[in-house]
Design a protein around this motif. Structure first.
Motif, short mmCIF file in Angstrom:
data_model
loop_
_atom_site.label_atom_id
_atom_site.label_comp_id
_atom_site.label_asym_id
_atom_site.label_seq_id
_atom_site.Cartn_x
_atom_site.Cartn_y
_atom_site.Cartn_z
N ARG A 180 13.84 4.22 15.28
CA ARG A 180 13.62 3.46 14.05
C ARG A 180 14.43 2.16 14.04
O ARG A 180 14.84 1.67 12.98
CB ARG A 180 13.95 4.32 12.84
CG ARG A 180 15.31 5.02 12.84
CD ARG A 180 15.54 5.76 11.55
NE ARG A 180 15.53 4.85 10.42
CZ ARG A 180 14.99 5.12 9.24
NH1 ARG A 180 14.41 6.26 9.02
NH2 ARG A 180 15.05 4.24 8.24
N SER A 195 6.34 7.56 10.07
CA SER A 195 5.39 8.61 9.72
C SER A 195 6.06 9.99 9.85
O SER A 195 6.74 10.28 10.84
CB SER A 195 4.17 8.54 10.65
OG SER A 195 3.37 9.70 10.49
N GLU A 196 5.84 10.83 8.86
CA GLU A 196 6.37 12.19 8.92
C GLU A 196 5.57 13.05 9.90
O GLU A 196 6.06 14.09 10.36
CB GLU A 196 6.33 12.83 7.53
CG GLU A 196 7.26 12.15 6.53
CD GLU A 196 7.23 12.83 5.17
OE1 GLU A 196 6.40 13.74 4.99
OE2 GLU A 196 8.02 12.44 4.30
N LEU A 198 12.82 -0.51 12.00
CA LEU A 198 12.98 -0.20 10.57
C LEU A 198 14.37 -0.58 10.08
O LEU A 198 14.54 -1.10 8.96
CB LEU A 198 12.78 1.30 10.34
CG LEU A 198 11.37 1.79 9.99
CD1 LEU A 198 11.33 3.30 10.05
CD2 LEU A 198 10.99 1.30 8.61
N THR A 237 11.66 -4.00 2.65
CA THR A 237 11.44 -2.57 2.46
C THR A 237 9.95 -2.27 2.31
O THR A 237 9.28 -2.85 1.46
CB THR A 237 12.18 -2.08 1.20
OG1 THR A 237 13.53 -2.50 1.26
CG2 THR A 237 12.11 -0.57 1.09
N GLY A 238 9.46 -1.39 3.14
CA GLY A 238 8.06 -1.00 3.04
C GLY A 238 7.13 -1.70 4.01
O GLY A 238 5.99 -1.28 4.18
N ASN A 269 2.91 -1.79 7.44
CA ASN A 269 2.12 -2.11 6.26
C ASN A 269 2.07 -3.63 6.16
O ASN A 269 3.00 -4.25 5.66
CB ASN A 269 2.76 -1.50 5.00
CG ASN A 269 1.94 -1.80 3.75
OD1 ASN A 269 0.93 -2.52 3.81
ND2 ASN A 269 2.35 -1.24 2.63
N TYR A 291 7.29 1.62 8.19
CA TYR A 291 7.64 2.95 7.69
C TYR A 291 7.48 3.97 8.81
O TYR A 291 6.71 3.78 9.76
CB TYR A 291 6.78 3.34 6.49
CG TYR A 291 5.30 3.43 6.77
CD1 TYR A 291 4.48 2.30 6.71
CD2 TYR A 291 4.71 4.65 7.08
CE1 TYR A 291 3.13 2.39 6.97
CE2 TYR A 291 3.35 4.75 7.33
CZ TYR A 291 2.57 3.62 7.28
OH TYR A 291 1.22 3.70 7.54
N VAL A 312 6.71 4.69 14.10
CA VAL A 312 6.73 3.62 13.10
C VAL A 312 5.33 3.02 12.95
O VAL A 312 4.62 2.79 13.93
CB VAL A 312 7.74 2.53 13.51
CG1 VAL A 312 7.69 1.36 12.52
CG2 VAL A 312 9.15 3.10 13.56
#
Length: 293
Positions: free
Chosen positions: A194, A209-210, A197, A203-204, A218, A207, A215
């Motif tokens: 990350r 991913s779970e 990130l 911010t945003g 957006n 992101y 990564v």
């Protein structure tokens, strides 16, 4: 010949200075605002700016790249000031801000177009202030008059559009400075990494991913500054391309070279063709004007 050339650094600031008999030149980088992107270093005509990745310590987040300025090469032209979307660089002569490259139209200023219709703002709402990732917005309201004021430090705003998207009343309109494309090649993106990130100032925009611990981007919020691309440890995992840059009028060929570095030869050619068409239309308009009388 300068009487003195010097550079001073701290965690918050980098200052290079050239002192002559009659004038004193200073270039100041606010390291709290500088995100370590590559924009200024790409177009510095003296190649006096370098951006260096910082070593990542085990168990800690990745650090933003560090900017450095060669105090001998720097000519205080101010081009780096004009291109910084975060307003992190300042050039002064005898303490006064200068923008000679802009005044001579040899280099443009970025256009930040941010409009707020405060008549739509409820007095109890400060969603844009809370959403701004760079803390550039301050909302105040007068309960007696129901008047709302939204102050935005536009000179430091990269136009990420988060305030526009988060505004529940549709009161804010932001047009991007840069447009482009940021692509993440998932097959090359290291699982669990990350670093991008950690350094992204918006911010945003990126992101994790779970589902696959990779990564994603957006692009609704991406400012295309490029700091993620610098910090990525895996070559080819990130592909950044810029297309348009919104800017004030410019006449110098130096901007054409800079634009080619910031975007591509194709985009630079498009802008030149657009200028050519505009000049042609203006010439035709002037020729036709006497006939109307």
């Amino acid at each position: 010949m300068p009487m003195k050339i010097q550079k001073t650094e701290s965690n918050n600031q980098l200052v290079v200075e050239r002192i002559h008999h009659a004038k004193s030149y200073r270039l100041i980088v606010d390291r709290k605002l500088c995100v370590g992107c590559e924009l200024c270093s790409l177009i510095c005509p003296r190649e006096s700016i370098t951006i260096t990745r910082q070593p990542k310590k085990e168990g800690q987040k990745a650090q933003r790249p560090m900017i450095d300025v060669d105090e001998v090469k720097c000519q205080y032209c101010g081009i780096c000031v004009t291109i910084c979307p975060y307003g992190a660089v300042q050039v002064t002569i005898d303490g006064e801000d200068i923008a000679s490259v802009v005044e001579k139209e040899s280099f443009p200023q970025l256009i930040r177009e941010i409009t707020v219709d405060v008549t739509k703002c409820p007095t109890d709402c400060n969603d844009c202030e809370e959403a701004c990732p760079l803390d550039l917005i301050k909302v105040t309201s007068n309960p007696e008059t129901s008047k709302v004021t939204v102050n935005i430090r536009e000179e430091q705003c990269p136009c990420c559009r988060i305030c526009e998207v988060k505004c529940p009343e549709g009161a804010i309109l932001v047009r991007r400075i840069f447009t482009g494309k940021l692509k993440i090649n998932q097959e090359k993106c290291p699982s669990g990494c990350r670093d991008c990130l950690d350094v992204c100032p918006i911010t945003g925009a990126l992101y994790l991913s779970e589902e696959d611990s990779k990564v994603y981007v957006n692009e609704l919020f991406c400012t295309y500054c490029g700091v993620c691309n610098i910090i990525c440890p895996e070559e080819g995992a990130l592909e950044l391309s810029r297309s348009t840059i919104r800017h004030t009028p410019v006449r110098s060929g130096a901007w054409n070279k800079a634009l080619e570095k910031l975007t591509s030869t194709v985009e630079m050619t498009k802008e030149l063709r657009g200028k050519g068409r505009k000049r042609t239309m203006e010439a035709v308009r002037k020729r036709l004007e006497p006939r109307k009388k």
